[in-house]
Design a protein around this motif. Sequence first.
Motif, PDB file in Angstrom:
ATOM      1  N   ASN A  22     -10.629 -13.812 -29.098  1.00  0.00           N
ATOM      2  CA  ASN A  22     -10.307 -12.386 -28.968  1.00  0.00           C
ATOM      3  C   ASN A  22     -11.493 -11.463 -29.213  1.00  0.00           C
ATOM      4  N   ASP A  23     -12.326 -11.771 -30.227  1.00  0.00           N
ATOM      5  CA  ASP A  23     -13.434 -10.873 -30.526  1.00  0.00           C
ATOM      6  C   ASP A  23     -14.441 -10.817 -29.385  1.00  0.00           C
ATOM      7  N   LEU A  24     -14.688 -11.964 -28.737  1.00  0.00           N
ATOM      8  CA  LEU A  24     -15.629 -11.975 -27.616  1.00  0.00           C
ATOM      9  C   LEU A  24     -15.008 -11.360 -26.364  1.00  0.00           C
ATOM     10  N   ARG A  25     -13.716 -11.489 -26.209  1.00  0.00           N
ATOM     11  CA  ARG A  25     -13.044 -10.831 -25.078  1.00  0.00           C
ATOM     12  C   ARG A  25     -13.220  -9.320 -25.178  1.00  0.00           C
ATOM     13  N   LYS A  26     -13.061  -8.800 -26.404  1.00  0.00           N
ATOM     14  CA  LYS A  26     -13.215  -7.353 -26.607  1.00  0.00           C
ATOM     15  C   LYS A  26     -14.646  -6.918 -26.319  1.00  0.00           C
ATOM     16  N   ARG A  27     -15.619  -7.705 -26.755  1.00  0.00           N
ATOM     17  CA  ARG A  27     -17.020  -7.372 -26.481  1.00  0.00           C
ATOM     18  C   ARG A  27     -17.295  -7.369 -24.981  1.00  0.00           C
TER      19      ARG A  27
END
Length: 240
Positions: free
Chosen positions: A149-154
């Motif tokens: 999720n954190d990399l998707r947001k980035r």
Amino acid sequence: MENEVQVFSGLKIKEVNGQVMFDAESAAIGMGITTFAKSGKNYVRWPRVNEYLGLSTSGQLVKRGDFITEPQFYKLAIKANNETAERFQDWVTEEVLPSIRKTGGYQAKPMTPMELLETQFEALKEVSADQQELRGEFAELKERFGLPNDLRKRFTKARNKRVVEVMGGYYGTAYNTKKLRNAVYRQLGNVIKDRFVISEFASLPLSKFDEAMRLTQNWQPDEVLTFAINGANEQALLEV
């Protein structure tokens, strides 16, 4: 020895109805079918043990505390297919079992310093091989699963930022023209999906994240779309 567990240099054995049974855990450890955790503890790779025994899809799975038959022991050693397993099998068949069947017990032959050193060296080689295999499995997982999720947001923020940049800013006429903005998002999205052969951004392999970020940050719309963006922004300036 009937039903009594005896331990021979770490290998647990018992006799049931005249049949020698081997502790599955200590047998697997002796054959190197293990992996090391971050804590440094050695764990048996039970899925692989059951696969070697042909129990991965049917039948009752072998687990810690279970004993396996002598034929299963040999099957495990053959499937393990490494030097550690071969030496372990030789030790069991040439020393342990003959001694048990003759005297009911086992007296290990003392190892010379050179034999002890060779055993330790081979054990280290097996650990290194397991680590290499784990790295390979991790790399495969990185390819198989999408972004956390954190990399998707980035990645989403990077795409949004690039669209704003190529369209001349948030307050430009081009960006605030919904049809044109959607066309830019669509073209950038298609470039990314075609490059990495994915149907949605969430499916982007973790190993391709950095490459996808660079592609996004350096992307430029094609000539037709660039002409439309410039035309919209220039027309707004003329009307001021």
